[in-house]
Scaffold this active site. Structure first.
Site, short mmCIF file in Angstrom:
data_model
loop_
_atom_site.label_atom_id
_atom_site.label_comp_id
_atom_site.label_asym_id
_atom_site.label_seq_id
_atom_site.Cartn_x
_atom_site.Cartn_y
_atom_site.Cartn_z
N LYS A 1 0.88 -1.16 0.00
CA LYS A 1 0.00 0.00 0.00
C LYS A 1 0.92 1.21 0.00
CE LYS A 1 -3.10 2.74 2.61
NZ LYS A 1 -3.39 3.10 3.99
N GLY B 1 -7.67 9.51 9.47
CA GLY B 1 -7.96 9.66 10.90
C GLY B 1 -8.96 10.76 11.24
N ALA C 1 -9.26 5.71 4.20
CA ALA C 1 -9.05 6.90 5.02
C ALA C 1 -10.26 7.82 5.11
CB ALA C 1 -7.87 7.73 4.51
N GLY C 2 -10.47 8.31 6.34
CA GLY C 2 -11.46 9.35 6.57
C GLY C 2 -12.81 8.89 7.06
N ASN D 1 -8.93 2.19 9.96
CA ASN D 1 -8.05 1.93 11.09
C ASN D 1 -8.53 2.71 12.31
OD1 ASN D 1 -6.00 1.48 12.94
ND2 ASN D 1 -4.36 1.71 11.51
N THR D 2 -8.34 4.04 12.28
CA THR D 2 -8.61 4.85 13.48
C THR D 2 -10.04 4.69 14.00
OG1 THR D 2 -7.12 6.43 12.47
CG2 THR D 2 -8.29 7.16 14.41
#
Lengths: 257, 319
Positions: free
Chosen positions: A96, A157, A184-185, A206-207
């Site tokens: 990635k 994040g 993301a986001g 993830n976050t």
């Protein structure tokens, strides 16, 4: 089934492994999410280029596909070196590719990204580029040899969810046959459902999971939302209409007002 | 009862103290090195703040740590609480921190200034955990070793193999140096800064979405700034990136830190189990006290009591 560089994947949710309260909680979240692909950051968690750490053994013991990332790299050279290191550590040609352009917003440097993608695909890597939602960038990355694209929907994040539906819709529309993973986001499961309803192939998180009060439960919630959005897209959704349309005909009823 | 304690970090010394209190003859074995994680610790006794990312058991086990240290070493503990702040643009993160923790007051700008006059006008909102405390880890490690030596504990730096059979019990408190395969190392990097331009009375945590940093005031105008959390057991020097991140954050706390001297940089490897919680385990010929992770001074007292009870109330020796 999701196809990623020839690999058949059932789950449409990819999970990052950073920022969990403990490896035990991470393990639990991976289990409830049903994910088959986990991303790991080589650069951030590997001081001095050491290999064979316990964390890596734990990651590898999970028997999931590992998608190493180049998080924290700011230049083409750093990203290429990190990718090569990752190939050795994890024995995978998947990478990635992240090349960060701005330390504060973690916005990708799309120019360096295209260049690094070209170098890495020429070197035999299967590149998953983390990009903005820009059409031209997508086009250049495909030209560089990428078969999968990973557009953001908001900064890493940030938990803001899809900020530019038009751009995401237009990406999907222009490249209907390219596998695209929204990376993301995302902040909440409804965001995952929303982007999947646009026809994207998978999401990477993830976050939103790692920092939830109960990461394992949140991973499960995201998995359901992702599936729901995917199923809805393929089931053909009703477009919004301006007038009310009764679902039951009223003609023939005794009274209608 | 003749007990050998391996390791003289915070775990080993706490265990030695609990054993001594119960009347054991104690020998502490440690071939001195500066590798111990507790030498680089922040020394915060902050169970409520830790709950932001730690299990409830960290509060349960750590709640009485400040009392234990104060009883063991009078005047070693400062009970000034913890101040948690965020830069204006990260202010939402304070809400997230507050939602995961308890036992705090929400402070406005004047209240922050009343607690820490040097931070006046810099932060509009903060969380104050008034029941928390901190200590100076290095002073405490030295003072506790001195006290134990005075109480008759023997410290040895080498130990002949044949001497080991003479002990009734062995307690292994060697942290990441132990042979426990379930442990992993979590690297922590820290700095010590010195400046007379800023004074703080309590540990200040600055929340940032990517790397929370704390600043702990120490004696002689010095401040411990820590600590990174990296999944690695590499012991090499602090990286430029980590240094930059720590310095950036401390500069956000107060620009005067920009003029501070960097007195020291340090790296410690925290021993951690998969759930990041400590354990006292009975294994054949030894009792293991390990996995204190980032909670050495907070959790060592409770673990020491558990280990000492195991020694005196008996255990089933299993191969």
């Amino acid at each position: 089934m999701l196809q990623l560089y020839g690999k058949q994947i059932t789950s449409r949710l990819l999970l990052g492994t950073a920022q969990y309260p403990s490896p035990a909680v991470l393990k639990e979240a991976i289990a409830t999410s049903g994910t088959e692909i986990i991303t790991v950051s080589l650069r951030r968690e590997m001081t001095g280029g050491r290999t064979g750490d316990k964390f890596w053994s734990m990651i590898q013991s999970l028997s999931r596909h590992v998608l190493p990332n180049t998080a924290g790299c700011h230049t083409v050279k750093e990203a290429v070196l990190t990718a090569q290191m990752a190939r050795d550590v994890f024995a995978t040609d998947w990478i990635k590719l992240e090349v960060i352009g701005n330390h504060d917003t973690l916005q990708p440097d799309v120019f360096a990204l295209v260049e690094a993608a070209r170098i890495l695909t020429a070197d035999g890597f299967k590149v998953f580029p983390y990009m903005t939602d820009d059409l031209t960038v997508a086009d250049r990355l495909l030209g560089a040899g990428c078969e999968v694209l990973m557009p953001w929907c908001a900064p890493i994040g940030s938990a803001m969810g899809p900020l530019n539906i038009h751009a995401l819709r237009s990406l999907r529309g222009h490249f209907p046959d390219v596998t695209m993973i929204v990376d993301a986001g995302l902040g909440r499961p409804s965001h995952a459902a929303a982007v999947m309803e646009l026809g994207f192939d998978a999401i990477l998180l993830n976050t939103a999971v790692a920092k939830a009060r109960d990461p394992a439960a949140m991973a499960g919630a995201f998995a359901k939302a992702t599936e729901a959005g995917y199923a809805a897209y393929h089931a053909g959704m009703l477009e919004p209409r301006d007038v009310a349309v009764p679902s039951t005909p009223v003609i023939g009823k005794a009274v209608f007002t | 009862m003749d007990v050998l304690v391996r390791g003289s970090g915070v775990a080993g010394l706490s265990v030695a103290h609990e054993l001594r209190l119960r009347g054991a003859r104690v020998t502490v074995f440690d071939p001195w090195s500066d590798k111990r994680a507790s030498w680089y610790a922040g020394g915060m006794l902050a169970p409520y703040c830790e709950r932001e990312s730690a299990d409830q058991r960290v509060i349960d086990l750590g709640l009485r740590a400040a009392d234990w240290w104060e009883t063991t070493l009078p005047c070693s503990v400062l009970r000034n609480g913890t101040l948690v702040l965020a830069a204006t643009r990260d202010i939402k993160e304070l809400g997230r921190f507050g939602a995961r923790t308890s036992h705090f007051d929400v402070l406005d700008e004047p209240a922050i200034a009343a607690l820490e006059p040097d931070l006046a006008g810099r932060f509009g909102k903060g969380l104050y955990f008034r029941d928390e405390a901190h200590l100076d880890p290095r002073r405490v490690l030295i003072d506790l070793a001195t006290k134990l030596a005075g109480d008759g504990v023997t410290f040895v730096m080498d130990l002949p193999q044949e001497a080991i059979g003479g002990f009734d019990e062995i307690i292994d408190c060697t942290g990441y140096s132990s042979a426990d395969g379930l442990l992993r190392g979590v690297r922590g990097e820290m700095l010590v800064l010195r400046t007379a331009d800023v004074s703080l009375s309590r540990p200040v945590r600055l929340i940032h979405p990517r790397f929370p940093v704390y600043v702990v005031p120490r004696q002689d105008h010095t401040f411990m700034v820590g600590a990174t959390m990296i999944e690695s057991d590499a012991t090499g020097p602090i990286t430029a990136r980590s240094m930059m991140e720590l310095l950036n954050t401390v500069y956000t706390l107060h620009p005067a830190f920009g003029e501070a001297e960097i007195v020291e940089t340090g790296v410690g490897i925290r021993p951690a189990y998969a759930d990041n919680l400590p354990r006292v385990t009975s294994r054949g010929d030894a009792i293991m006290v390990n996995g204190l992770y980032r909670h050495g001074f907070l959790l060592a007292p409770a673990m020491a009591v558990q280990a000492a009870k195991l020694v005196f109330e008996g255990r089933n020796k299993t191969p």
